[in-house]
Motif scaffolding. Sequence first.
Motif, PDB file in Angstrom:
ATOM      1  N   UNK A 193       0.826  -1.210   0.000  1.00 12.76           N
ATOM      2  CA  UNK A 193       0.000   0.000   0.000  1.00 12.76           C
ATOM      3  C   UNK A 193       0.861   1.263   0.000  1.00 12.76           C
ATOM      4  N   UNK A 194       2.018   1.142   0.599  1.00  8.47           N
ATOM      5  CA  UNK A 194       2.940   2.283   0.558  1.00  8.47           C
ATOM      6  C   UNK A 194       3.350   2.555  -0.888  1.00  8.47           C
ATOM      7  N   UNK A 195       3.677   1.476  -1.593  1.00  7.12           N
ATOM      8  CA  UNK A 195       4.052   1.620  -2.995  1.00  7.12           C
ATOM      9  C   UNK A 195       2.919   2.263  -3.780  1.00  7.12           C
ATOM     10  N   UNK A 196       1.730   1.757  -3.522  1.00  5.56           N
ATOM     11  CA  UNK A 196       0.558   2.303  -4.197  1.00  5.56           C
ATOM     12  C   UNK A 196       0.394   3.793  -3.885  1.00  5.56           C
ATOM     13  N   UNK A 197       0.576   4.135  -2.628  1.00  9.55           N
ATOM     14  CA  UNK A 197       0.445   5.536  -2.231  1.00  9.55           C
ATOM     15  C   UNK A 197       1.502   6.390  -2.931  1.00  9.55           C
ATOM     16  N   UNK A 198       2.690   5.845  -3.021  1.00 11.23           N
ATOM     17  CA  UNK A 198       3.779   6.546  -3.684  1.00 11.23           C
ATOM     18  C   UNK A 198       3.378   6.922  -5.115  1.00 11.23           C
ATOM     19  N   UNK A 199       2.941   5.914  -5.838  1.00 11.31           N
ATOM     20  CA  UNK A 199       2.572   6.137  -7.242  1.00 11.31           C
ATOM     21  C   UNK A 199       1.400   7.094  -7.357  1.00 11.31           C
ATOM     22  N   UNK A 200       0.376   6.843  -6.566  1.00 11.47           N
ATOM     23  CA  UNK A 200      -0.831   7.661  -6.704  1.00 11.47           C
ATOM     24  C   UNK A 200      -0.599   9.112  -6.311  1.00 11.47           C
ATOM     25  N   UNK A 201       0.192   9.303  -5.273  1.00 13.02           N
ATOM     26  CA  UNK A 201       0.431  10.683  -4.856  1.00 13.02           C
ATOM     27  C   UNK A 201       1.254  11.431  -5.893  1.00 13.02           C
ATOM     28  N   UNK A 202       2.297  10.765  -6.387  1.00 14.78           N
ATOM     29  CA  UNK A 202       3.085  11.442  -7.414  1.00 14.78           C
ATOM     30  C   UNK A 202       2.239  11.711  -8.650  1.00 14.78           C
ATOM     31  N   UNK A 203       1.403  10.746  -9.004  1.00  9.09           N
ATOM     32  CA  UNK A 203       0.538  10.912 -10.180  1.00  9.09           C
ATOM     33  C   UNK A 203      -0.388  12.111  -9.988  1.00  9.09           C
ATOM     34  N   UNK A 204      -0.947  12.198  -8.795  1.00 11.89           N
ATOM     35  CA  UNK A 204      -1.867  13.308  -8.536  1.00 11.89           C
ATOM     36  C   UNK A 204      -1.146  14.658  -8.609  1.00 11.89           C
ATOM     37  N   UNK A 205       0.022  14.706  -7.989  1.00 11.73           N
ATOM     38  CA  UNK A 205       0.782  15.961  -8.001  1.00 11.73           C
ATOM     39  C   UNK A 205       1.145  16.350  -9.431  1.00 11.73           C
ATOM     40  N   UNK A 206       1.618  15.383 -10.188  1.00 18.89           N
ATOM     41  CA  UNK A 206       2.049  15.672 -11.558  1.00 18.89           C
ATOM     42  C   UNK A 206       0.873  16.080 -12.417  1.00 18.89           C
ATOM     43  N   UNK A 207      -0.274  15.489 -12.115  1.00 14.09           N
ATOM     44  CA  UNK A 207      -1.463  15.837 -12.892  1.00 14.09           C
ATOM     45  C   UNK A 207      -1.960  17.230 -12.548  1.00 14.09           C
ATOM     46  N   UNK A 208      -1.942  17.532 -11.256  1.00 15.08           N
ATOM     47  CA  UNK A 208      -2.449  18.833 -10.817  1.00 15.08           C
ATOM     48  C   UNK A 208      -1.489  19.965 -11.184  1.00 15.08           C
ATOM     49  N   UNK A 209      -0.237  19.634 -11.340  1.00 10.78           N
ATOM     50  CA  UNK A 209       0.761  20.647 -11.679  1.00 10.78           C
ATOM     51  C   UNK A 209       1.504  20.188 -12.924  1.00 10.78           C
ATOM     52  N   UNK A 210       0.853  20.303 -14.056  1.00 14.53           N
ATOM     53  CA  UNK A 210       1.434  19.708 -15.268  1.00 14.53           C
ATOM     54  C   UNK A 210       2.780  20.306 -15.639  1.00 14.53           C
ATOM     55  N   UNK A 211       3.077  21.493 -15.109  1.00 13.75           N
ATOM     56  CA  UNK A 211       4.380  22.079 -15.422  1.00 13.75           C
ATOM     57  C   UNK A 211       5.511  21.243 -14.826  1.00 13.75           C
ATOM     58  N   UNK A 212       5.201  20.561 -13.743  1.00 15.14           N
ATOM     59  CA  UNK A 212       6.252  19.826 -13.039  1.00 15.14           C
ATOM     60  C   UNK A 212       6.850  18.712 -13.871  1.00 15.14           C
ATOM     61  N   UNK A 213       6.070  17.759 -14.364  1.00 16.50           N
ATOM     62  CA  UNK A 213       6.699  16.709 -15.177  1.00 16.50           C
ATOM     63  C   UNK A 213       7.383  17.259 -16.418  1.00 16.50           C
ATOM     64  N   UNK A 214       6.796  18.281 -17.040  1.00 22.45           N
ATOM     65  CA  UNK A 214       7.395  18.846 -18.255  1.00 22.45           C
ATOM     66  C   UNK A 214       8.774  19.421 -17.955  1.00 22.45           C
TER      67      UNK A 214
END
Lengths: 208, 208, 208, 208
Positions: C83-104
């Motif tokens: 679940x930690x792994x899952x949280x890791x992925x989901x949180x990063x995904x959410x952050x990257x999605x909400x702040x699209x400038x970040x992954x770019x």
Amino acid sequence: MARQTLNVTALKIRNTATEMFAENGYDGTIMDELMVRSGVNKASIYYHFQDKSNLYEQCLTHLFANIADAVIEATELAPTGALKLQAFVQTFAKLAHDTPAMPAILMREIASGGHHMPVTARQQMQRLLSNLKMILNTKDLDQPFESINALTPHFMIIGSLCFYLTSQPMREGIKTTEKLDPTLEEFTQQLIHILQSGLVKNNEGVQS
Amino acid sequence: MARQTLNVTALKIRNTATEMFAENGYDGTIMDELMVRSGVNKASIYYHFQDKSNLYEQCLTHLFANIADAVIEATELAPTGALKLQAFVQTFAKLAHDTPAMPAILMREIASGGHHMPVTARQQMQRLLSNLKMILNTKDLDQPFESINALTPHFMIIGSLCFYLTSQPMREGIKTTEKLDPTLEEFTQQLIHILQSGLVKNNEGVQS
Amino acid sequence: MARQTLNVTALKIRNTATEMFAENGYDGTIMDELMVRSGVNKASIYYHFQDKSNLYEQCLTHLFANIADAVIEATELAPTGALKLQAFVQTFAKLAHDTPAMPAILMREIASGGHHMPVTARQQMQRLLSNLKMILNTKDLDQPFESINALTPHFMIIGSLCFYLTSQPMREGIKTTEKLDPTLEEFTQQLIHILQSGLVKNNEGVQS
Amino acid sequence: MARQTLNVTALKIRNTATEMFAENGYDGTIMDELMVRSGVNKASIYYHFQDKSNLYEQCLTHLFANIADAVIEATELAPTGALKLQAFVQTFAKLAHDTPAMPAILMREIASGGHHMPVTARQQMQRLLSNLKMILNTKDLDQPFESINALTPHFMIIGSLCFYLTSQPMREGIKTTEKLDPTLEEFTQQLIHILQSGLVKNNEGVQS
DNA sequence: TATGAATGAGAATTCATTCAT
DNA sequence: GATGAATGAATTCTCATTCAT
């Protein structure tokens, strides 16, 4: 010693820039104006001179390039110490008159501590001073100069000539009807006369 | 002649500005830096001095305010022509030394044709010249000066002193081990000596 | 740690700039356009951010400020390694999605060797990696992860999510009628699934 | 498909340009620098490549020319789905490693929406994805992959490898004494292993 | 008076591109 | 094909000055 040969454009730029630096100083000289006055595209200026500060350096280097040589040569041709002194003053006066940008830039540079003077330019002034030192040490029988620190007469010559020449346009603005200002020749004669009188040994001048 | 009294802030501004104008010239002086160096908010500077060019004028006016007065006063106290000349040189030397911004700004201004010099400042220089003229015309029995255009000694004095004083930091950079540069006192003495020798009537000096 | 509070203008500038840097990269971002898009005077931009490169740094610093904190916090709340792994992925995904400038910006920066990344930003990525390492070392009875170098799953997560998110506009341009691209949720689920399968000890998976 | 043959000069230009585009991006690449680094006169660059954007296109086209071909060929030679997947990863890894400009430029392009990618280059990526789809649909008895959207593993492969390879110089800057980063071979092995475990049908992996 | 923020008009410099030889 | 010089259109950055509080 190989002086790089500039093409026509670069020469036009440097000449105009030198004039402008003399008139307005480094910070007062605007590259856009230089472009207009020299008739050269602005990018070309940067192509030939990298940037403003390098252009300035090139101008100064060229401006002060042959001064010491010319003066020294003239003094060496003169046979006696007195005549060497005279040659010194007259040659510098002629150079400064023919290249009015030189005294103007020299004054600005000295006023700002010479921080922007390229070494070569500074060396020219050093060599002038050394030359004057040598002249004053001449042990001619007929014109044995006083043992005096050369810096004083050096600045009396350079300083007074620079002030005289650069202030000319300013003085002409205040045309007084009475006794006119001396011409450069007169000024130079008087300068030489005073110096020679003051620097001759056994001079009967007044002690202060 | 009513000198307006500036408050502490305005004084801080003017003093710092004067220094900066001397160091960097008008165009080289940046208002933001003035704000930093004087520790005064930029808007305050404008409140007290309207704009840069007015600030400059105020600085120059104050800088050149008492020069002629001081020199003239000193020369009037001296009994003979020779001593008047000596007083002239020494007073100007002292003023220039105590206010190093003065010779620096004077040199810059002269170099650029004096376009930015307030009239009052120019007048001071005029008065100095007139004063020297008068001294040289002194018909003292013991110190009868040559009939010479006053401009020459005037610039020999002002020019050499300005060059000597402003070039001091520059010369200190090139510390030579051999004979040190003269101190201001020595320089002044030599300057006076040369001038007096050269300006004395019936001087047996060399004819060029 | 004290985050300086920017005023409205500075915030507008930084937000717009971040967007633009993400879209066009550092060199592709033009200050004049920033001025237009942010509705802020150009000189104000320089007033608040000194110069372009500092503005860039400020943007990155802020952009990467809380990423590691958010991810780490989320993983700490999860009870098991899986679940930690899952949280890791989901949180990063959410952050990257909400702040699209970040992954770019992250992709551009990594591509250019991270030379312009402020240390703080780099540290965030380091902390993320360390956190993942810790998770993978979890000795839960039920989810004992394989001893594997954390860098591999780390880049599988970060890399695939960055590629997925930034390529979205591009993929939408090539609308194929057949099977649609997965949504972010689907993508994340599949990513998690593959990782968990691959990272579980005693996994009966195929040997290569 | 006829690849025009470039002469030595043009090749030098294209190779250097590709490097520079990878390092600094399109806007960060300056034609003057290209001239210096490639040792080719600027006018010659324009003679061979018309303009910057065309040069860029040529670079990308060449850079992405054979990628899909190489990968597809390798996968076709592999007998089973699992081995095809392995071939896919390993071939892409080798290509990206041998041509480091490729992953860098790919990341930049994806980050900026692929606006400047020539169609041919985009097609290569499309073909790669299609190929992976096909592999995942392989109905081999022994390696039946999960029905999963191919985009996820595709980006896990491409994304992680691009991040791994381009971040190498950056990671080397932060030499940690503890467990070293995996080599490309190790990274690739782990990547393959995780993918195969996660993509095998009837996989006993954990449900999230 | 004092101050942080804002602003328009510049000013230096860069850069892709072209020209003449 | 190659090359040094030229150029116009940006582009970054500066600076004196003003505004609102």
